[in-house]
Every structure is written in structure tokens, then in C-alpha cells.
Design a protein around this motif. Structure first.
Motif, short mmCIF file in Angstrom:
data_model
loop_
_atom_site.label_atom_id
_atom_site.label_comp_id
_atom_site.label_asym_id
_atom_site.label_seq_id
_atom_site.Cartn_x
_atom_site.Cartn_y
_atom_site.Cartn_z
N GLY A 151 -6.96 26.68 -33.31
CA GLY A 151 -6.39 26.26 -32.04
C GLY A 151 -6.92 24.89 -31.67
N ALA A 152 -6.05 24.03 -31.15
CA ALA A 152 -6.46 22.66 -30.80
C ALA A 152 -5.70 22.19 -29.58
N GLY A 153 -6.33 21.29 -28.83
CA GLY A 153 -5.69 20.75 -27.63
C GLY A 153 -6.25 21.39 -26.38
N GLY A 154 -7.01 20.64 -25.61
CA GLY A 154 -7.53 21.16 -24.35
C GLY A 154 -8.72 22.08 -24.51
N ILE A 155 -9.46 21.94 -25.61
CA ILE A 155 -10.59 22.83 -25.85
C ILE A 155 -11.89 22.03 -25.68
N SER A 195 -8.31 15.44 -15.31
CA SER A 195 -7.38 15.91 -16.33
C SER A 195 -5.98 15.31 -16.17
N SER A 196 -5.72 14.68 -15.03
CA SER A 196 -4.42 14.03 -14.80
C SER A 196 -4.40 12.58 -15.26
N ASP A 197 -5.55 12.07 -15.69
CA ASP A 197 -5.66 10.65 -15.99
C ASP A 197 -5.46 10.32 -17.47
N THR A 198 -4.48 10.95 -18.09
CA THR A 198 -4.10 10.60 -19.45
C THR A 198 -2.60 10.38 -19.49
N VAL A 199 -2.13 9.77 -20.56
CA VAL A 199 -0.69 9.52 -20.71
C VAL A 199 -0.33 9.63 -22.18
N ARG A 200 0.81 10.22 -22.46
CA ARG A 200 1.31 10.34 -23.83
C ARG A 200 2.28 9.19 -24.07
N THR A 201 1.97 8.35 -25.04
CA THR A 201 2.70 7.10 -25.22
C THR A 201 2.68 6.68 -26.69
N VAL A 259 -7.62 10.15 -25.87
CA VAL A 259 -8.44 11.23 -25.32
C VAL A 259 -7.51 12.28 -24.73
N GLY A 260 -7.94 13.54 -24.78
CA GLY A 260 -7.11 14.62 -24.28
C GLY A 260 -7.34 14.91 -22.82
N GLN A 261 -6.57 15.85 -22.29
CA GLN A 261 -6.67 16.20 -20.88
C GLN A 261 -8.01 16.83 -20.54
N ILE A 262 -8.76 17.23 -21.57
CA ILE A 262 -10.09 17.79 -21.34
C ILE A 262 -11.05 16.73 -20.79
N VAL A 263 -10.62 15.48 -20.77
CA VAL A 263 -11.47 14.40 -20.27
C VAL A 263 -11.98 14.69 -18.86
N GLY A 264 -11.23 15.47 -18.10
CA GLY A 264 -11.66 15.81 -16.75
C GLY A 264 -12.94 16.63 -16.70
N ARG A 265 -13.33 17.23 -17.84
CA ARG A 265 -14.57 18.01 -17.91
C ARG A 265 -15.71 17.23 -18.55
#
Length: 369
Positions: free
Chosen positions: A219-223, A270-276, A333-339
Motif C-alpha cells: 500500500g502506498a500514498g498517504g502513509i 495536508s491541503s498544501d500540495t498540488v498534482r501537476t 511531496v504527498g498529502q502526508i506533509v501535514g503530519r
């Protein structure tokens, strides 16, 4: 926290850590996980060879892996100089104008490096050849662009290595398995870097069911916590593929060249990322900053395809890193950056993941009665 992958790879915990830093990868392996060194940053096979020598000497005999970026179909390609002729003047002018508006100065003459050639198929093949040298001892080759070419899979498996590939949809995973891939990395939408459109809570069980019980899934993404590891294993994964959380470790700072990176990720939610597509030409999740926002302006050109986009912005990345402004960052960086709220040693992060996992399992057992 033990699955069949622990026995297969000789590791204590089914925690796979993707990182461009050999110091992070080695520390994860020493702590009982499997550090996986991202090779795309190496433009020179000899440089990678030296780094793998260092890995061999600094993992206390523990296993490690390597990650390459290689499309299944072999493209026509040239040198970075040849390829640069395909970059439109409009794009070059936009990048320079944007950097000036953001207050990012040019580098002193002679500093910086050329675009990352690890995105080229030929360079990725050289990375595989280096990793398979008898003196090195990786146990896993992972490919960030899905199924590697068939001959590469066969070459790796003949050398005793397992082959893993990222998948953002069940159909991708089924195709990978049909082509001989051993392990599927089910990378959800939350992940940093190249990522698809399906969130991990949905993607992981869908891929587990699609490939069947005989194919291990990570499993990957947000871990980034033990609770999330427990959730991933509960969804059927046999381990987890982590990435972003290692960008906040002490060991990573030996590679980090952006003086403002720590301030940037510690302030992020966790809101401070963007997919681009502005990083490589393919959809990738980055930390949101003034640089990423500039590409949403009306005068911004459409990002170029891989590998041209990375060649276009390579010098910009060097300049952004040198300037060190935490509001101007170009970092996957992933949305986990908020942690990611503190810089910690890898060993401490690993210990936290394990303790949190055990707490989560106990809590579920209490709920189950």
C-alpha cells in the motif's frame, strides 16, 4: 508487524522506504525496514556505483533496494543537448520571467547541474546494470513508471532480485503481473511524486482483489503513521511503500539543497500540495508554492512531455534551491506533509511507526472484543 515479505526479504518490518538519499535508505534498512534508493538523480552510472558501494558498507549487512524510472517501451532519445532543441522559446521565456518575478537570482557562473537524465530510458538501463553488479547486493528493483521492459525483468529475476512496479489502477496492476512483475505497489492519489487519480482507501483493496492472493501488494500514498500502516494491511496489503515522511528526517538534510525546505514542510498542511505536470511532464504531486501557482496563471504555457519538461526546469530547480525561499519550492511531496512537523532521525521515525501500529492493532482488537 510481520508478513511473508519480511521472510522473503530478510527484514523485520514490511516497511519499504523510497528515498533519493542513501543516508535515509541505509538508516531504514538498519532499523529493520527496506530502504529503497531512488536512482533518477544520478546522471552518471559511476556516481551511482560509488553510492551503492557506500550502501553496501553502511547497512550492517541488511538488505536494500533500488528504484529506477523506465518505460516499458523503449523510446527514441538523444542527449540533453539534443533534446533541448525541442524546447519552445515560449517555455524558456516563461520560466526565466517567472523566476525574476519571484526574486530568484541566477546561479554564479559554473554552478548548478544539467537536467536529470535519469528520466531517459538509456540512463535507467545503466542504473539497472550497476545495481546488478555482483559486488552490490540489492534485493529489489522497483520501477516508478510501471512494468519495466521484459528483458530487464528477466535480467533482474535471473540475478535473484524481485521486481516491483507502481500501479495507480487495478488494470495497471493486472498488466504488470501478466508481464512478470513480482510485487505491486498500489500508489494512491495522496502520494507525492507521480501518482494516479484513485485514493488509497479504494485503490489498495481493488488491486489486492485484482491480482489475487499470490501476488504481494504494497500500500502506498498517504502513509506516514503506524495507524495508516495498520489500515493498509487491513485492506489486504502485505506491506507499505513510504516516501514523503523521510523528507523530514535528519539524514535527508545531508542531501537537501534548499535552505528553506524545513520551514516549508513544517508550515504545510495536508491541503498544501498540488498534482501537476510541471515537474516532469507527467502528473506528480508537489508542495504548493509560489512556483507551482505561477504555472496556473493565464500566461503559463502547457507543460512539455517527459523528459523535456524536466530539462526545461532543471536550471530553475537549481536556482530555487540555492535561493532557499520557503515560499518558492519545487519539491514532490504527498498529502502526508501535514503530519511532518519536526525533523527527526530515521530510527526515531521507524520506532514511532511501529509503536503507533501496535497501538492501532490493540485498539481494533479491543473493538472486536
Amino acid at each position: 508487524m510481520r508478513t511473508q515479505l519480511c521472510d522473503e526479504f530478510g527484514i523485520e518490518y514490511p516497511i519499504f522506504a523510497f528515498t533519493p538519499s542513501e543516508h535515509v535508505a541505509a538508516a531504514v534498512s538498519r532499523a529493520g525496514g527496506l530502504g529503497v534508493l531512488g536512482c533518477v538523480r544520478f546522471n552518471d552510472a559511476e556516481e551511482l556505483d560509488k553510492v551503492l558501494d557506500w550502501m553496501d558498507d553502511n547497512t550492517d549487512g541488511k538488505p536494500y533496494g533500488v528504484d529506477v524510472v523506465m518505460p516499458m517501451k523503449v523510446p527514441t532519445e538523444g542527449t540533453s543537448t539534443d533534446l533541448s532543441t525541442y524546447i519552445p522559446e515560449e517555455h524558456i521565456s516563461f520560466v526565466e520571467r517567472t523566476l525574476q518575478q519571484l526574486g530568484i537570482p541566477p546561479l554564479p557562473e559554473g554552478e548548478g547541474r544539467e537536467g536529470v537524465l535519469g528520466w531517459l530510458h538509456s540512463m535507467a538501463r545503466s542504473h539497472v546494470d550497476v545495481a546488478l553488479q555482483e559486488k552490490h547486493r540489492p534485493v529489489l528493483i522497483a520501477n516508478a513508471l510501471g512494468t519495466p521492459p521484459t528483458d530487464v525483468i528477466e535480467q533482474c529475476q535471473a540475478a535473484g532480485l524481485k521486481v516491483a512496479a507502481l500501479a495507480g489502477a487495478p488494470s495497471h496492476a493486472v498488466s504488470h503481473v501478466a508481464n512478470g512483475v513480482d510485487i505491486i505497489i498500489a500508489q494512491g492519489y495522496e502520494a507525492g511524486g507521480h501518482t494516479g487519480e484513485i485514493a488509497s482507501m479504494v485503490l489498495t483493496p481493488d488491486i489486492v482483489d485484482a491480482v489475487g492472493p499470490d501476488v504481494p501488494v504494497l500500500g502506498a500514498g498517504g502513509i506516514g503513521s503506524g495507524r495508516q500502516i495498520a489500515a493498509s494491511l487491513a485492506l489486504g496489503a502485505q506491506g507499505v511503500w513510504t516516501g514523503s515522511i523521510w523528507l523530514g528526517t535528519q539524514e535527508y538534510q545531508q542531501l537537501n539543497s534548499h535552505a528553506g525546505w524545513v520551514d516549508a514542510f513544517q508550515k504545510a498542511t495536508s491541503s498544501d500540495t498540488v498534482r501537476t505536470r510541471i515537474y516532469t511532464g507527467k502528473p506528480a504531486r508537489l508542495l504548493k508554492s509560489k512556483w507551482t501557482e505561477a504555472w496556473n496563471e493565464a500566461d503559463a504555457p502547457t507543460p512539455l512531455p517527459m523528459p523535456l519538461q524536466n530539462l526545461l526546469v532543471a536550471d530553475a530547480h537549481n536556482r530555487i534551491n540555492a535561493a532557499g525561499d520557503p515560499e518558492v519550492v519545487s519539491m514532490p511531496v504527498g498529502q502526508i506533509v501535514g503530519r511532518m512537523n519536526a525533523v527527526r532521525p530515521v530510527a526515531e521515525v521507524m520506532a514511532s511507526l511501529i509503536d503507533e501500529f501496535n497501538d492501532a492493532v490493540k485498539r481494533i482488537n479491543d473493538v472486536a472484543g
